[in-house]
Design an enzyme around this catalytic site. Structure first.
Site, mmCIF file in Angstrom:
data_model
loop_
_atom_site.group_PDB
_atom_site.id
_atom_site.type_symbol
_atom_site.label_atom_id
_atom_site.label_comp_id
_atom_site.label_asym_id
_atom_site.label_seq_id
_atom_site.Cartn_x
_atom_site.Cartn_y
_atom_site.Cartn_z
ATOM 1 N N GLY A 641 -22.719 -34.970 74.419
ATOM 2 C CA GLY A 641 -23.413 -34.512 74.960
ATOM 3 C C GLY A 641 -24.750 -35.262 74.848
ATOM 4 O O GLY A 641 -24.690 -36.351 73.994
ATOM 5 N N GLY A 642 -25.720 -35.301 75.836
ATOM 6 C CA GLY A 642 -27.121 -36.024 75.306
ATOM 7 C C GLY A 642 -27.192 -35.751 74.170
ATOM 8 O O GLY A 642 -28.503 -36.378 73.419
ATOM 9 N N TYR A 643 -27.322 -34.424 73.801
ATOM 10 C CA TYR A 643 -28.103 -33.658 72.245
ATOM 11 C C TYR A 643 -27.103 -34.277 71.000
ATOM 12 O O TYR A 643 -27.834 -34.475 70.296
ATOM 13 C CB TYR A 643 -27.584 -32.229 72.127
ATOM 14 N N GLY A 644 -25.373 -34.572 71.344
ATOM 15 C CA GLY A 644 -24.465 -35.402 70.565
ATOM 16 C C GLY A 644 -23.324 -35.290 70.443
ATOM 17 O O GLY A 644 -22.850 -34.697 71.200
ATOM 18 N N VAL A 646 -20.600 -32.285 69.966
ATOM 19 C CA VAL A 646 -20.158 -30.426 69.967
ATOM 20 C C VAL A 646 -18.804 -30.869 69.136
ATOM 21 O O VAL A 646 -17.509 -31.319 69.282
ATOM 22 C CB VAL A 646 -19.567 -30.574 71.269
ATOM 23 N N LYS A 660 -23.341 -28.069 67.778
ATOM 24 C CA LYS A 660 -23.167 -28.977 68.643
ATOM 25 C C LYS A 660 -24.938 -29.799 67.310
ATOM 26 O O LYS A 660 -25.978 -29.530 67.114
ATOM 27 C CB LYS A 660 -25.037 -28.157 69.840
ATOM 28 N N ASP A 756 -33.107 -26.044 82.637
ATOM 29 C CA ASP A 756 -32.285 -26.541 83.002
ATOM 30 C C ASP A 756 -30.837 -25.943 83.810
ATOM 31 O O ASP A 756 -29.737 -25.950 83.458
ATOM 32 C CB ASP A 756 -31.598 -27.355 81.930
#
Length: 953
Positions: A641-644, A646, A660, A756
């Site tokens: 995802g946008g965070y990195g 998983v 995450k 969100d």
């Protein structure tokens, strides 16, 4: 001592110290974290084992801390959230530390074994945490004499074992909460004996439901509030009552006639209200000692005959109650009567106290009445006051009873105990009743409803001193003697007495002695004689601790020196071996600390601040997470995802987690990361995904969540998980998600805006319960009166609140808007923006409120079965969803209102909104089409076009 021996002894000392360090107990990390928030912490709180018997105020069972009692230790600071990690704690008493301030951490609600919580006379403020209702074994709760504000939490009604509830002398406001079928209330506390709520700002009526025949209350103290309305009839059902104080409120109407059923009452205070019915008939209250009904506009009436039947009465206070007629002679001969105050009435005729009035009678105040004749005999009470009566006209105007005014204070003080006090004791020292100069522990004993009014009766104070010393001795406390003095009645009509407690065996108390004495007084272990009634103690700071212990120098014999010298080589060899062992044990202990401490690897050099305040979340090392994901292999990778990335992992205890892992180069600053995990660790609700822990190690930032097996709501609606969601299940998911967001908005401390909300951030567990997840964009509302946060616009395309986009002012109504989109997604199984069409416009254009199912069959998910019988409540569901997506926030409901509406819809559809969800079954499943992971984000928005602008294009 031979100087050659000194290095050897130093080695021995180091060896012992290291060995002690290796034996660190499980709770020391959290106690050390508490210490970091306190000034003036006990000097004995050193070393690695709080259970070694040396830590003042700490008691343990095995290696776990079960009691913290530190009354009157001059502590300053706040109670950090680390307190919630002491899972075996049963008793917490920090009373009489006025320097303990700030809000009370809700993490105390994690102490499931806590039975006693006492914070009397501290400086705490803010609301009483709702989480205190989560302490199933709590039996004693005393928060009096602080600065708590806001309402009494209804959740306290869940404390079914509660015996003592003292919230007096705060700034609490709002109504007294009672249960309503969905929320708990104080009427459920059927085991409680004490409701002490005096001197607050409570308002509204005293709820009739608060009292019932099931209650076992002894003390109901509601004095000095802002309560209105009538005294509830149900009060007469609580026949265990011994003390009732309703004085100094704005109560009106009649006193319930069944109040005379309270035949166990000793003290009854109804004064200074607006009670305007007839005087109540109290016949049958044969053990009533103290009656005060003064300053109420009762209906005019003759002096009541039933007063003479109250043969236990010591005090009768009925001034300004519109009494008429003559006062009967026999009230002055009630055996124990001390005080009769009937001033400011319309009493007339002749006053005769009789020749055989009670020998206890001290004061008769008949001032400002219409008494024309005083039948003076050879003697009369010590204080008789007739000022303002016709009987004091003319020649009798100079009679003593016509010029005398009342004085209720006494100069009593404890006399010396057959000894001669020292002429001088030196600075700050005081001579005890046993004539010993020392530094006493001082404070004020306050009795909320004494049964007597004669403050000059030395016999009753002697009984108080004797009972107190008996209690101290039976509890093995280091007390030589006690001294009482200056008994006075304050403006609250409480009896205040100064108390000095003198140490035995030394001229000053140590910290342990003070803490133990404070605990005996704060938790009501000491019971005063019955005549004094309920009490509290407020201690003064004790500034005379002596933490330096005298050490006697011991000579070393020549034989010992020779023996030590001869065995020196052997001892050095043993020390080397033991040192290696101790070093390894210390290393193991340090690794254990790093493993269990959520801040052991924090890097202050990179601006990450101090220790994070966490609740229930633990710190993982990079190596630990590497091991549980098999070195972050591709097989463990379940998406990105946008965070990195998983990863799915399995902890050593078998728990499945989702990890995450921030991609290199995208990690946020240490302070921001710390703030995020602190926030996440404080939110605990069955409809929110739990944070298990985090990693801030080896340049990595990782969040570790509980693994949710059935993926996202989005995946189920799209068919990717193979789970079929019928109408009942979708209603339950909507309600569950609404409850999670309601918790964030109104029950979290501080309140949190998710920012969100979307179907990919609502997860489904093994029972298909909804859990709101992914708090990476959430924002706390830090101030009590803060209504919005001005912030850079972020969110997800299709779910974003257009008002937030235009003003950059984020409010809780922004989450409501996003939730409305999710509700429309639930009934249509369509994306918020699909083929350039926005879901809100799609539904509105198809909608016809005059037709069945609002004519929405063409846009509804076919899996729902498009009959009105299968979709009961759909129209109301759509109504709520469209209210949520109104253009301006002031027209949208709160999440609490959405939650209530969903409960109503479910009841309308014949579904119990509080029923436990069942396991995933065949009725909800179709053939699996794969299972993507729930922790992945959709396209995250940080600029660009709104959905309406996208449609226009």
């Amino acid at each position: 001592m031979d100087i050659r021996i000194k290095p050897l002894l130093v080695l021995v000392f180091i060896f012992i110290h290291v060995l002690l360090a290796s034996g660190q107990t499980e709770d020391v990390v959290y106690l050390q974290a508490l210490m970091d928030n306190w000034q003036n912490k006990p000097p004995s709180w050193v070393g690695s084992d709080p259970c070694d018997g040396k830590w003042i105020g700490i008691k343990c069972t095995g290696s776990r801390v079960t009691s913290i009692t530190l009354a009157s230790n001059n502590l300053k600071g706040e109670i950090s959230g680390d307190i919630g990690q002491l899972s075996e704690l049963q008793t917490l008493d920090l009373s009489y530390n006025t320097g303990l301030t700030g809000s009370l951490t809700p993490d105390i609600g994690s102490l499931k074994k806590l039975t006693t919580l006492i914070l009397v006379g501290c400086g705490f403020n803010g609301p009483i945490p709702d989480s205190l209702g989560s302490l199933p074994q709590l039996s004693y709760l005393a928060l009096n004499f602080n600065g708590f504000t806001g309402p009494i939490p209804p959740s306290l009604g869940k404390l079914t074992e509660l015996y003592w509830l003292d919230l007096a002398n705060n700034k609490l406001s709002g109504p007294i909460p009672v249960s309503d079928g969905t929320a708990p209330g104080l009427d459920l506390l059927v085991k409680a004996k004490h409701f002490h709520f005096g001197s607050n700002k409570l308002s509204g009526q005293i709820p009739a439901k608060l009292f019932s025949s099931k209650m076992t209350l002894k003390h109901v103290l509601f004095e000095d509030n802002q309560l209105t309305g009538t005294i509830p009839l149900t009060l007469g059902l609580v026949q265990t009552l011994e003390v009732l104080r309703l004085d100094r409120n704005s109560l009106s109407g009649e006193v319930p006639s069944n109040i005379k059923n309270l035949t166990s009452i000793n003290q009854l205070f109804l004064s200074n209200n607006k009670l305007n019915g007839p005087l109540p008939n109290l016949t049958g209250m044969t053990i009533l000692n103290y009656l005060d009904m003064s300053n109420n506009p009762f209906k005019p009436s003759q002096f009541p005959s039933w007063v003479s039947s109250l043969q236990s009465l010591t005090t009768l206070m009925m001034q300004d109650t519109r009494l008429q007629g003559e006062v009967p002679l026999d009230i002055f001969s009630i055996p124990q009567i001390e005080t009769v105050v009937l001033s400011n009435n319309q009493i007339n005729g002749t006053l005769d106290v009789g020749a055989t009035y009670s020998n206890h009678l001290q004061l008769v105040d008949m001032s400002n009445n219409s008494i024309s004749v005083f039948a003076q005999r050879s003697n009369y009470p010590d204080d008789l006051i007739l000022i303002g009566n016709p009987a004091c006209m003319g020649m009798k105007a100079t009679a003593p009873y016509c010029v005398r005014s009342t004085e209720s204070n006494s100069s009593y003080s404890t006399p010396p105990n057959n000894c001669i006090p020292a002429a001088t004791c030196g600075l700050y020292k005081v001579s005890s009743p046993n004539c010993k100069c020392s530094y006493p522990y001082t404070g004020t004993l306050t009795f909320r409803a004494p049964s007597f009014s004669d403050l000059g009766n030395s016999t009753i104070y002697t009984s108080l001193e004797t009972s107190m010393m008996t209690s101290f001795e039976s509890n093995y406390l280091p007390v030589d003697s006690v001294s009482l003095g200056q008994p006075t009645k304050n403006s609250d009509d409480y009896l205040e007495i100064t108390l000095d407690i003198f140490p035995s065996g030394d001229e000053r108390f140590n910290r342990s002695g003070i803490s133990r004495i404070g605990f005996v007084l704060s938790n009501q272990t000491y019971k005063p004689p019955h005549a004094f009634g309920p009490y509290f103690f407020i201690a003064h700071n004790y500034d005379y601790f002596s933490d330096a212990f005298k050490r006697k120098r011991k000579s070393v014999s020549i034989g010992v020196i020779i023996g030590v010298s001869a065995g020196g080589c052997v001892l050095v060899l043993l020390l080397v071996i033991a040192g290696i062992y101790a070093y390894r044990q210390k290393a193991r202990a340090e690794r254990a600390i790093v493993k269990n401490s959520p801040f052991a690897s924090w890097d202050p050099d990179k601006g990450s601040g101090g220790r994070p305040q966490l609740k229930g979340a633990r710190s993982f090392t990079f190596e630990e997470l590497k091991a549980c994901t098999n070195n972050f292999t591709a097989a463990a990778n379940i998406g990105s995802g946008g965070y990195g990335m998983v990863y799915r992992g399995s902890l050593p205890n078998g728990q499945l987690v989702a990890i995450k892992r921030a991609q290199q180069g995208s990690t946020q600053g240490g302070l921001e990361f710390k703030t995020e995990i602190e926030l996440l660790s404080r939110v605990h609700h069955k409809n929110l995904v739990s944070l298990v822990g985090f990693c801030f190690d080896a340049g990595e930032q990782m969040l570790v969540y509980e693994y949710i097996v059935n993926g996202t709501l989005k995946d189920s609606l799209s068919g990717r998980t193979g789970i079929r969601l019928d109408w009942t299940r979708r209603l339950k998911i909507t309600l569950g998600a609404a409850r999670g967001l309601h918790y964030l908005h109104e029950l979290a401390d501080p309140p949190i805006i998710h920012r969100d909300v979307k179907s990919t951030n609502i997860l489904l567990d093994e029972r298909l319960n909804a859990k709101v997840s992914d708090f990476g964009l959430c924002k706390p509302l830090g101030e009590v009166d803060q209504t919005h946060v001005t912030t850079q616009v972020k969110g997800t395309m299709g779910y974003m609140d257009p008002e937030y986009y235009m003003t950059q002012q984020l409010t809780e109504k922004s989450d409501v808007y996003s939730f409305g989109i999710v509700m429309l997604e639930l009934i249509t199984a369509r994306n918020p923006i699909e083929k350039g069409k926005y879901i809100v416009r799609l539904v509105k254009e198809a909608m016809d409120t005059g037709k069945e199912l609002y004519n929405l069959r063409e846009v509804l998910d076919p899996i729902l079965g498009l009959s009105s019988e299968a979709l009961q409540g759909l129209e109301k569901f759509v109504d709520v969803a469209l209210r949520c997506v109104e253009e301006t926030g002031d027209r949208r409901p709160k999440m609490s209102e959405v939650m209530k509406e969903m409960e109503n819809i479910m009841e309308l559809a014949g579904i119990n909104p509080n029923a436990e969800s069942t396991n995933t079954s065949e009725s909800y499943e179709v053939k699996s089409k794969g299972n993507s992971h729930p922790y992945l984000n959709d396209f995250s928005y940080s600029g660009g076009l709104l959905p309406s602008e996208l449609e226009a294009k």
